[in-house]
Design a protein around this motif. Structure first.
Motif, PDB file in Angstrom:
ATOM      1  N   ALA A 427      80.659   5.137  41.434  1.00  0.00           N
ATOM      2  CA  ALA A 427      81.377   5.739  42.565  1.00  0.00           C
ATOM      3  C   ALA A 427      82.145   6.979  42.105  1.00  0.00           C
ATOM      4  O   ALA A 427      82.145   8.015  42.794  1.00  0.00           O
ATOM      5  CB  ALA A 427      82.323   4.717  43.187  1.00  0.00           C
ATOM      6  N   ASP A 428      82.788   6.889  40.960  1.00  0.00           N
ATOM      7  CA  ASP A 428      83.496   8.059  40.420  1.00  0.00           C
ATOM      8  C   ASP A 428      82.526   9.204  40.135  1.00  0.00           C
ATOM      9  O   ASP A 428      82.833  10.374  40.390  1.00  0.00           O
ATOM     10  CB  ASP A 428      84.226   7.679  39.132  1.00  0.00           C
ATOM     11  N   ALA A 429      81.338   8.853  39.604  1.00  0.00           N
ATOM     12  CA  ALA A 429      80.348   9.891  39.304  1.00  0.00           C
ATOM     13  C   ALA A 429      79.903  10.605  40.576  1.00  0.00           C
ATOM     14  O   ALA A 429      79.717  11.828  40.588  1.00  0.00           O
ATOM     15  CB  ALA A 429      79.144   9.264  38.595  1.00  0.00           C
ATOM     16  N   VAL A 430      79.733   9.858  41.656  1.00  0.00           N
ATOM     17  CA  VAL A 430      79.336  10.449  42.934  1.00  0.00           C
ATOM     18  C   VAL A 430      80.409  11.406  43.438  1.00  0.00           C
ATOM     19  O   VAL A 430      80.123  12.546  43.843  1.00  0.00           O
ATOM     20  CB  VAL A 430      79.065   9.340  43.976  1.00  0.00           C
ATOM     21  N   ILE A 431      81.658  10.966  43.408  1.00  0.00           N
ATOM     22  CA  ILE A 431      82.759  11.800  43.896  1.00  0.00           C
ATOM     23  C   ILE A 431      82.891  13.075  43.059  1.00  0.00           C
ATOM     24  O   ILE A 431      83.109  14.168  43.594  1.00  0.00           O
ATOM     25  CB  ILE A 431      84.076  10.995  43.888  1.00  0.00           C
ATOM     26  N   GLU A 432      82.735  12.948  41.759  1.00  0.00           N
ATOM     27  CA  GLU A 432      82.832  14.119  40.887  1.00  0.00           C
ATOM     28  C   GLU A 432      81.669  15.085  41.104  1.00  0.00           C
ATOM     29  O   GLU A 432      81.814  16.297  40.908  1.00  0.00           O
ATOM     30  CB  GLU A 432      82.865  13.664  39.422  1.00  0.00           C
ATOM     31  N   ALA A 433      80.519  14.561  41.513  1.00  0.00           N
ATOM     32  CA  ALA A 433      79.340  15.413  41.688  1.00  0.00           C
ATOM     33  C   ALA A 433      79.332  16.145  43.023  1.00  0.00           C
ATOM     34  O   ALA A 433      78.685  17.193  43.151  1.00  0.00           O
ATOM     35  CB  ALA A 433      78.072  14.568  41.561  1.00  0.00           C
ATOM     36  N   LEU A 434      80.026  15.631  44.006  1.00  0.00           N
ATOM     37  CA  LEU A 434      79.972  16.205  45.351  1.00  0.00           C
ATOM     38  C   LEU A 434      80.278  17.707  45.421  1.00  0.00           C
ATOM     39  O   LEU A 434      79.559  18.463  46.080  1.00  0.00           O
ATOM     40  CB  LEU A 434      80.919  15.448  46.290  1.00  0.00           C
ATOM     41  N   PRO A 435      81.351  18.174  44.763  1.00  0.00           N
ATOM     42  CA  PRO A 435      81.673  19.603  44.893  1.00  0.00           C
ATOM     43  C   PRO A 435      80.588  20.540  44.374  1.00  0.00           C
ATOM     44  O   PRO A 435      80.551  21.707  44.767  1.00  0.00           O
ATOM     45  CB  PRO A 435      82.968  19.754  44.073  1.00  0.00           C
ATOM     46  N   SER A 436      79.729  20.075  43.506  1.00  0.00           N
ATOM     47  CA  SER A 436      78.729  20.966  42.910  1.00  0.00           C
ATOM     48  C   SER A 436      77.430  21.029  43.697  1.00  0.00           C
ATOM     49  O   SER A 436      76.467  21.660  43.267  1.00  0.00           O
ATOM     50  CB  SER A 436      78.430  20.523  41.466  1.00  0.00           C
ATOM     51  N   ALA A 437      77.378  20.363  44.859  1.00  0.00           N
ATOM     52  CA  ALA A 437      76.149  20.337  45.637  1.00  0.00           C
ATOM     53  C   ALA A 437      75.771  21.733  46.125  1.00  0.00           C
ATOM     54  O   ALA A 437      76.594  22.439  46.708  1.00  0.00           O
ATOM     55  CB  ALA A 437      76.299  19.385  46.818  1.00  0.00           C
ATOM     56  N   THR A 438      74.549  22.120  45.871  1.00  0.00           N
ATOM     57  CA  THR A 438      74.021  23.403  46.341  1.00  0.00           C
ATOM     58  C   THR A 438      72.606  23.200  46.849  1.00  0.00           C
ATOM     59  O   THR A 438      71.924  22.245  46.474  1.00  0.00           O
ATOM     60  CB  THR A 438      73.990  24.446  45.210  1.00  0.00           C
ATOM     61  N   ALA A 439      72.160  24.099  47.683  1.00  0.00           N
ATOM     62  CA  ALA A 439      70.813  24.008  48.241  1.00  0.00           C
ATOM     63  C   ALA A 439      69.774  24.199  47.142  1.00  0.00           C
ATOM     64  O   ALA A 439      69.915  25.067  46.280  1.00  0.00           O
ATOM     65  CB  ALA A 439      70.622  25.052  49.334  1.00  0.00           C
ATOM     66  N   MET A 440      68.738  23.373  47.148  1.00  0.00           N
ATOM     67  CA  MET A 440      67.675  23.512  46.163  1.00  0.00           C
ATOM     68  C   MET A 440      66.897  24.810  46.374  1.00  0.00           C
ATOM     69  O   MET A 440      66.572  25.530  45.435  1.00  0.00           O
ATOM     70  CB  MET A 440      66.703  22.336  46.262  1.00  0.00           C
TER      71      MET A 440
END
Length: 486
Positions: A427-440
């Motif tokens: 769950a922590d890994a998911v939350i930490e990854a969210l801000p870096s989401a970009t379009a493929m």
């Protein structure tokens, strides 16, 4: 990628970044716009070997408001010897576990998490088609480009010939793989853990070779109109044949779909170095050691799924390096708890005539028995769910071989499954990854049209067919196919 001139820190609200802490930075964009960002960092536990890190950052900009959702930073030298390095994520999601006051459009985000796994036959009738899907994957059987047209016929042949033996294995563990049921439980537990941390998310399960297929999960993500997606393969270490194969499928689907191509996505390629995972593994090992009459005499035997050597040496697969780093970090955690047992690493599940990563699990078990090792604790380090390679291969085949080789006391660490500390760390890994989401594939232009020359294509097919016929008649090829299917 952003340059060092894009963001200029003008005020530090916390003086230092320490292990497990976050630093807020008031930034000034080159255009003069001010924004509040944070940096979330964690490092591996060994503080005796600190290393200076060159941090490379990439960021995404929300086109509606110009707000930077954040960046993902990673030491580019990260490959081996990860102890002492720092991993950072930059964004505006949480601070010390509490939600920040997010912009209003952030509250409208519909977050999805896609769990990726191998899949497995649920009944004995599923075994042959499951094997076909497995061997039809070019990341599992890597044929030269000229012979790619043989992929599916070869997969059909191998699956038909291997099915009887594979059915025996699945029959021994109850008639099918429990992988889907376990993964569904992990998905439910992850959803609950995220809600506890203040994040509501839809969790999807996508299997590579059996139902529910990754393609089905992606179509559901599209129907649900998810606006931000985290892809979480349930493989701690990256390999071309596991995470790489699943990501390749996603890339193909996202490239060809107008909606998916612009969907912000963050992919967690590997997570074996996370502190929560390392501690969860150490907890399981420490607990199982106590079941032996003399815990300090037990050899800790890490058994990982193997890959062909060519993947590592020719294709650059980081799997072996990451696996060795993973074992090092787990043993460091155990030593911090004053558990100083000897340990070794071996690779299981090799198939066919090609060279796989060594040492092989079956050979090492025999050697350990001959060397006088009497107590052994098997640790399936590349698996987080029970399936045929833990329940049948380790618990039955390898246990029998070990006892036959002179090992008197056998134990096995269970897979992590839905262990609370493990799920919390995911769950922590998911939350930490969210801000870096970009379009493929952010481009909205028409797809590139490739002009195929039909004459050249026919020449390739004809030449390939002749070469394939010659190879299939050769004694070496007959031996290779025999070894692969038996």
């Amino acid at each position: 990628m952003i340059s060092t001139k894009s963001w200029v820190p003008s005020k530090t609200l916390l003086p230092d970044i320490v292990h497990g802490a976050r630093k807020e930075i008031l930034c000034l964009r080159s255009s003069g716009t001010r924004c509040l960002k944070y940096v979330s960092c964690h490092s591996s536990s060994n503080k005796s070997t600190p290393q200076a890190s060159l941090v490379i950052c990439s960021s995404s900009i929300d086109g509606r408001t110009g707000l930077s959702w954040g960046s993902f930073c990673q030491d580019p030298s990260f490959r081996r010897n990860t102890v002492g390095q720092t991993f950072c994520s930059v964004g505006s999601w949480t601070y010390d576990g509490a939600a920040l006051e997010n912009p209003s459009h952030v509250m409208e985000e519909k977050v999805g998490v896609l769990l990726l796994n191998l899949g497995g036959p649920e009944t004995l009738n599923d075994v042959q088609p499951f094997l076909f899907n497995l061997f039809a994957d070019p990341d599992i059987i890597r044929l030269p480009r000229l012979f790619r047209f043989l992929q599916r016929p070869l997969a059909k042949l191998i699956s038909v010939l291997r099915a009887p033996k594979s059915k025996e294995g699945y029959a021994a563990i109850g008639g099918g793989s429990p992988l889907r049921e376990i993964t569904d439980k992990q998905a439910h537990a992850l959803k609950t853990a995220l809600e506890t941390k203040g994040l509501s998310a839809n969790i999807y399960v996508g299997m590579r070779y059996w139902y529910p297929f990754t393609e089905e999960a992606v179509q559901q993500i599209k129907r649900d109109r998810i606006t931000r997606l985290v892809v979480l393969p349930l493989y701690p270490q990256f390999s071309i044949s596991t995470t790489g194969s699943s990501i390749r499928v996603l890339q193909h689907m996202f490239r060809e779909d107008a909606y998916l191509s612009k969907l912000p996505v963050s992919i967690i390629n590997s997570w074996y170095q996370r502190e929560g995972y390392i501690k969860a593994m150490a907890d399981l090992i420490e607990k199982e050691l106590q079941s032996f009459s003399e815990p300090e005499e037990v050899m800790i035997f890490f058994s990982a799924h193997g890959v062909p050597v060519s993947y590592v040496e020719d294709a650059g697969d980081p799997y072996r390096d990451q696996m060795e780093d993973c074992i090092f970090l787990i043993m460091q955690e155990l030593k911090a708890r004053e558990i100083n047992n000897q340990h070794t690493l071996a690779y299981q599940s090799r198939v066919g005539p090609v060279q796989w990563l060594k040492p092989y699990t079956d050979e090492v078990l025999v050697e350990l028995g001959q060397e006088g090792v009497r107590s052994l604790l098997a640790v399936p380090v590349s698996f987080v769910s029970e399936h045929i390679e833990t329940l049948e291969e380790i618990d039955m085949e390898y246990k029998h071989l070990a006892l036959e080789s002179g090992i008197k006391n056998w134990g096995r660490v269970p897979a992590l499954g839905v262990t609370s500390s493990f799920i919390t760390d995911l769950a922590d890994a998911v939350i930490e990854a969210l801000p870096s989401a970009t379009a493929m594939y952010p481009s909205t232009g028409p797809s590139e049209v490739v002009d195929h020359d039909p004459f050249q294509y026919l020449i390739k097919i004809f030449s390939g067919s002749i070469l394939a016929f010659i190879l299939l008649l050769s004694s070496k090829m007959v031996m290779a196919v025999r070894d692969l299917v038996l």
